[in-house]
Design an enzyme around this catalytic site. Sequence first.
Site, PDB file in Angstrom:
ATOM      1  N   HIS A  18       0.494 -16.771  -4.241  1.00  0.00           N
ATOM      2  CA  HIS A  18      -0.461 -16.718  -4.963  1.00  0.00           C
ATOM      3  C   HIS A  18       0.022 -15.997  -6.447  1.00  0.00           C
ATOM      4  O   HIS A  18      -1.106 -15.407  -7.599  1.00  0.00           O
ATOM      5  CB  HIS A  18      -1.525 -15.884  -4.447  1.00  0.00           C
ATOM      6  N   CYS A  23      -0.115 -18.881 -21.988  1.00  0.00           N
ATOM      7  CA  CYS A  23      -0.771 -19.177 -22.593  1.00  0.00           C
ATOM      8  C   CYS A  23      -2.581 -20.033 -21.605  1.00  0.00           C
ATOM      9  O   CYS A  23      -1.728 -21.424 -20.810  1.00  0.00           O
ATOM     10  CB  CYS A  23      -1.152 -19.946 -24.075  1.00  0.00           C
ATOM     11  N   ARG A  78      -8.723  -6.174  -2.104  1.00  0.00           N
ATOM     12  CA  ARG A  78      -9.886  -6.181  -2.284  1.00  0.00           C
ATOM     13  C   ARG A  78     -10.848  -5.267  -2.284  1.00  0.00           C
ATOM     14  O   ARG A  78     -12.742  -4.972  -1.951  1.00  0.00           O
ATOM     15  CB  ARG A  78     -10.752  -7.554  -0.796  1.00  0.00           C
ATOM     16  N   THR A  93       0.138  -1.497  -0.148  1.00  0.00           N
ATOM     17  CA  THR A  93      -0.244   0.153  -0.337  1.00  0.00           C
ATOM     18  C   THR A  93       0.680   1.214   0.078  1.00  0.00           C
ATOM     19  O   THR A  93       0.575   2.379  -0.841  1.00  0.00           O
ATOM     20  CB  THR A  93      -1.236   0.545   1.122  1.00  0.00           C
TER      21      THR A  93
HETATM   22 ZN    ZN Z   1      -0.852 -22.040 -26.248  1.00  0.00          ZN
END
Ligand code: ZN
Length: 239
Positions: free
Chosen positions: A118, A126, A35, A27
Site C-alpha cells: 500500500h 508531486c 479504519r 497497534t
Molecule cells: Zn511536479
Amino acid sequence: MTERELAGAIRTNPGASVVFTGAGMSTDSGLPDFRSKDGLWKNVDPMELATASAMRGDYDRFHAFYSHRFEQMRDAHPNDGHRILSDWERRGFVDCIVTQNVDGLHAAAGSKKIYELHGSVGAVRCMTCGLPATQDDFIARTPCASCGGRLRPGVVLFGEGLPEDDLSASWDAAENAQVFLVLGSSLQVSPANQLPQIAKRAGALLAICNRDATPLDHIADYRTGDGIADFLKRLDALL
Ligand code: ZN
C-alpha cells in the site's frame, strides 16, 4: 501444529519464511487501525477521504486528513515485534516482509527486504510530475519544486492500483515460501487474502496470528489470537 514445531520449521528452512503484516503489527506502536476513528476525525470515514477522487476534488480536507496521519506516525516507533522480525532477517530465517502498512516501521526497525503493497507515507511526491518531496513539504503545502504542482503522500489510495513490482515480488515470495506467517491482518481484502492461499497451495506451512478470526483460519497449520510481540518472543525463544 505446536509453536515448537512452527519454530522448528522456521529454523530448518533458512531464508524461506515469508512474513505478511497488517495493521495489528503497528497497534503495539500506538498507531490506530486505519479504519478506527480517533479524535479530530472521529466523524469522518477514512474510506471517503483516502481516495483518489478526494485528492483531486477535495484537496483541502484530503490534505488535513493526511497531515494528521503523518503527525500520528511521526510519533510512532518500532515495537518488539518489528525488532524480532528484523533480527530474524539478519540471522537468515526470513526471506522478506510483505506489508499492508504504510508507516515505515519495518524499515525503521532495520528490516531490508520489504514489499509495501500500500506504499509508504514517507514517499511524498508531486501529484502532477511525480518528483519526490518531503513530509514537511507536504504538511506545509509547499508546491512541487519542479512544476509547482500539489504534493501527495506515497500511499496507495482507494481507487488506485497496487504497485506492480512489489505485488509480483510478493507473489513469487509466497510461491517459494516454506513458512508463511500472517501477523495482524484480518485477511479481508485482496491480495492479502490470496497470498496465504498461494503459499499454502505451493506447500508452505501457514501460521496466522491475529486478534480476530480470519477467513483463512480453516487452512492454517497454526493459529493464535495472542498479541504479536508476545507470540514472536515465544517463537524467538524456540529458534
Ligand atoms: Zn511536479
